[in-house]
Design an enzyme around this catalytic site. Structure first.
Site, short mmCIF file in Angstrom:
data_model
loop_
_atom_site.label_atom_id
_atom_site.label_comp_id
_atom_site.label_asym_id
_atom_site.label_seq_id
_atom_site.Cartn_x
_atom_site.Cartn_y
_atom_site.Cartn_z
N GLN A 165 84.96 31.76 89.20
CA GLN A 165 84.85 30.35 89.62
C GLN A 165 84.26 29.43 88.55
O GLN A 165 84.79 28.36 88.29
CB GLN A 165 84.01 30.27 90.89
CG GLN A 165 83.87 28.85 91.41
CD GLN A 165 82.99 28.79 92.63
OE1 GLN A 165 83.40 29.15 93.72
NE2 GLN A 165 81.75 28.35 92.45
N GLU A 207 84.53 20.36 89.41
CA GLU A 207 83.18 20.08 88.89
C GLU A 207 83.21 19.56 87.46
O GLU A 207 82.19 19.56 86.78
CB GLU A 207 82.31 21.33 88.98
CG GLU A 207 82.13 21.81 90.42
CD GLU A 207 81.07 22.88 90.56
OE1 GLU A 207 81.12 23.87 89.81
OE2 GLU A 207 80.20 22.72 91.41
N ASP A 244 79.62 32.25 87.35
CA ASP A 244 79.55 32.39 88.80
C ASP A 244 80.85 33.07 89.21
O ASP A 244 81.93 32.45 89.18
CB ASP A 244 79.40 31.03 89.50
CG ASP A 244 79.28 31.18 91.02
OD1 ASP A 244 79.31 32.34 91.51
OD2 ASP A 244 79.15 30.15 91.71
N GLU A 287 76.24 35.10 88.70
CA GLU A 287 75.97 34.69 90.09
C GLU A 287 76.98 35.34 91.03
O GLU A 287 78.16 35.42 90.70
CB GLU A 287 76.08 33.16 90.13
CG GLU A 287 75.79 32.53 91.48
CD GLU A 287 75.94 31.00 91.38
OE1 GLU A 287 75.61 30.41 90.31
OE2 GLU A 287 76.43 30.40 92.35
N ASP A 314 73.84 33.53 95.52
CA ASP A 314 74.19 32.22 96.08
C ASP A 314 74.69 32.43 97.50
O ASP A 314 73.91 32.36 98.47
CB ASP A 314 75.23 31.55 95.18
CG ASP A 314 75.82 30.28 95.77
OD1 ASP A 314 75.22 29.73 96.71
OD2 ASP A 314 76.88 29.81 95.31
N LYS A 339 70.20 25.64 96.99
CA LYS A 339 71.02 24.49 97.38
C LYS A 339 70.46 23.97 98.70
O LYS A 339 70.50 24.67 99.71
CB LYS A 339 72.47 24.94 97.63
CG LYS A 339 73.24 25.39 96.39
CD LYS A 339 74.51 26.09 96.84
CE LYS A 339 75.53 26.24 95.72
NZ LYS A 339 76.64 27.11 96.13
N ARG A 368 76.53 21.03 94.47
CA ARG A 368 77.71 21.58 95.14
C ARG A 368 78.95 21.08 94.41
O ARG A 368 78.89 20.19 93.58
CB ARG A 368 77.77 21.13 96.61
CG ARG A 368 76.61 21.53 97.47
CD ARG A 368 76.27 22.99 97.43
NE ARG A 368 77.32 23.93 97.77
CZ ARG A 368 77.36 24.67 98.88
NH1 ARG A 368 76.42 24.58 99.78
NH2 ARG A 368 78.34 25.55 99.08
N LYS A 390 71.74 23.86 87.82
CA LYS A 390 73.20 24.04 87.68
C LYS A 390 73.89 22.87 88.37
O LYS A 390 73.62 22.61 89.54
CB LYS A 390 73.59 25.36 88.36
CG LYS A 390 75.08 25.62 88.43
CD LYS A 390 75.39 26.85 89.29
CE LYS A 390 76.90 27.03 89.41
NZ LYS A 390 77.29 27.97 90.47
C1 2PG Z 1 78.73 27.52 93.79
C2 2PG Z 1 79.02 26.03 93.94
C3 2PG Z 1 78.88 25.28 92.65
P1 2PG Z 1 80.44 25.21 95.99
O1 2PG Z 1 79.47 28.37 94.27
O2 2PG Z 1 77.71 27.84 93.20
O3 2PG Z 1 79.63 25.82 91.61
O4 2PG Z 1 80.29 25.81 94.51
O5 2PG Z 1 79.62 24.00 96.07
O6 2PG Z 1 81.90 24.98 96.18
O7 2PG Z 1 79.92 26.29 96.91
MG MG Z 2 78.05 30.05 93.55
#
Ligand code: 2PG
Ligand code: MG
Length: 430
Positions: A165, A207, A244, A287, A314, A339, A368, A390
């Protein structure tokens, strides 16, 4: 008391994917106001707080009318007259009124916008920047964080063109934030130029990282190293890679399928592949290497690689103190992504961060994939001195707003964390 809550209002605003989201504005008795905008994820952990969306045809079902109503009709009267400085009490009251573990009744998007707006309002009432208020209430040393910045985007943020990702860099060897961002910007430019010259660049992913046509996941890793060289740096020198994997997106029940490579593997084989990548490509942090349902695999990977890599949970930990404590006991991961909207409230996220801090883990405050101009996370990372942030890439203003806010705080004299958070990885020992 000038921090009693007078009014709370919600408004529909728009995020970086052109989707509606919730903005909350809190006004206190002394006249101070605070505002915050809920971000939104695309690759989400199954146990994270859920956004309340309208469903139906309009706006692809992403409407937030019900979440706005939850703020205006339930949360505003619930919190009116309470002291906003009692963040934990206000957050607990919202949680109790919701009554579900994932805030599915009032909406994680409604609750998180209010929760963050409360902290902004209190900081304003105290005449302090939010980072200083948070450093004060937590007793932490404020530090401007080391950036973790995306160069190539993939997975759920780029039509699943590649399976990994986020392909990111960190510049732990830079002496200042300014220098770290300049080095990263050169790598970003180089990464785009390399793929453009091959006629395989398709703009940017969600992103802000480049969205090229890679022939394999490994080609993306090779290209990132090539970009670092082209930028005049050496992978493993001042610059390290971080990934990640977001493995829950393609791994289930112990099987992992890399669609781009047309390769399905058992967890052990996938973990061996990741270990090789980490060694071959100067990766210092990884990650969600395994899927959120793969506890055994995550423990085994941490046992094998944990003393040389930062292994970040995460989707595996969803900013939840209880899950982090369990992972500490298990020896799964050695760092937590933080987050706020995954938890749902600021106090819940602070508790999760404290659980990771108490275990001596790394803490990476994270944006996010759906973002806005809101810079709350910069202040949280700085105020708690987590040492890492991040945000996605260095392109697109919802991302740039965060880095630019970091620069302003650094200019105000707050010390820069640099590479200290990577001190227990191979890079720190190198
Ligand atoms: C993640 C985030 C940011 P998302 O997986 O860490 O890259 O993605 O906000 O889509 O969960
Ligand atoms: Mg992640």
């Amino acid at each position: 008391m000038t921090t009693l809550i007078e009014t709370i209002r919600a408004a529909r605003v728009w995020d970086s994917r052109g989707r509606p989201t919730v903005e909350a504005e809190v006004r206190l008795s002394g006249g101070a106001t605070g505002r915050a905008i809920a971000p939104a994820g695309a690759s989400r952990g199954s146990r994270e707080a859920v956004d309340l969306r309208d469903g139906g045809e309009r706006l692809g079902g992403m409407g937030v009318t019900r979440a706005l109503k939850a703020v205006d009709e339930v949360i505003a009267p619930l919190l009116a007259g309470r002291d906003a400085a009692d963040q934990a009490g206000c957050d607990a009251a919202m949680r109790a009124a919701d009554g579900t573990a994932t805030l599915s009744h009032l909406g994680g998007n409604a609750v998180v916008a209010v929760s963050l707006a409360l902290s902004h309002a209190v900081a304003a009432a105290r005449g302090m920047p939010l980072w200083a208020h948070l450093a004060d209430v937590t007793g932490r040393e404020a530090l401007v964080p080391l950036p973790e910045i995306q160069i190539f985007g993939g997975g759920a943020h780029a039509g699943r063109r590649i399976d990994i990702q986020d392909l990111m860099v960190m510049v732990p060897g830079a002496d200042s934030l300014d220098e770290a961002l300049e080095v990263t910007a050169e790598i970003y430019r180089a990464g785009g130029a390399i793929m453009e010259a091959k006629g395989r660049l398709h703009g940017v992913a969600d992103e802000g990282g480049w969205w090229p046509d890679f022939a394999s996941n490994e080609e993306a890793l090779e290209t990132l190293c090539e970009a670092i060289h082209k930028a005049g740096e050496v992978p493993g020198g001042r610059v390290v890679l971080s990934l990640d994997i977001a493995a829950s997106e393609f791994g289930k029940d112990g099987r992992y399928r890399l669609a781009l490579d047309d390769h399905e593997m058992a967890g052990a084989e996938f973990a061996t592949l990741l270990s090789r990548w980490c060694r071959d490509y100067h990766i210092a942090a990884i990650e969600d290497p395994l899927a959120e349902d793969d506890r055994t695999g995550t423990i085994a990977f941490t046992r094998a690689e944990g003393d040389r890599l930062q292994i970040i949970g995460d989707d595996y930990l969803v900013t939840d103190a209880a899950l982090i404590k369990a992972a500490v006991r298990d020896g799964a991961c050695n760092a937590a992504l933080i987050k706020v909207n995954q938890n749902g409230t600021l106090s819940g996220a602070l508790e999760a961060e404290q659980a990771a801090h108490a275990a001596g883990w790394g803490r990476i405050v994270s944006a996010r994939s759906g973002e806005s101009e809101d810079v709350s996370i910069v202040h949280i990372a700085t105020g708690l001195g987590t040492g890492q942030l991040k945000v996605g890439s260095i392109a697109r203003s919802e991302r740039g707003a965060k880095w630019n806010e970091c620069l302003r705080i650094a200019r105000d004299g707050v010390a820069y964390a640099g590479g200290r958070a990577l001190g227990n990885t191979w890079w720190g020992k190198a």
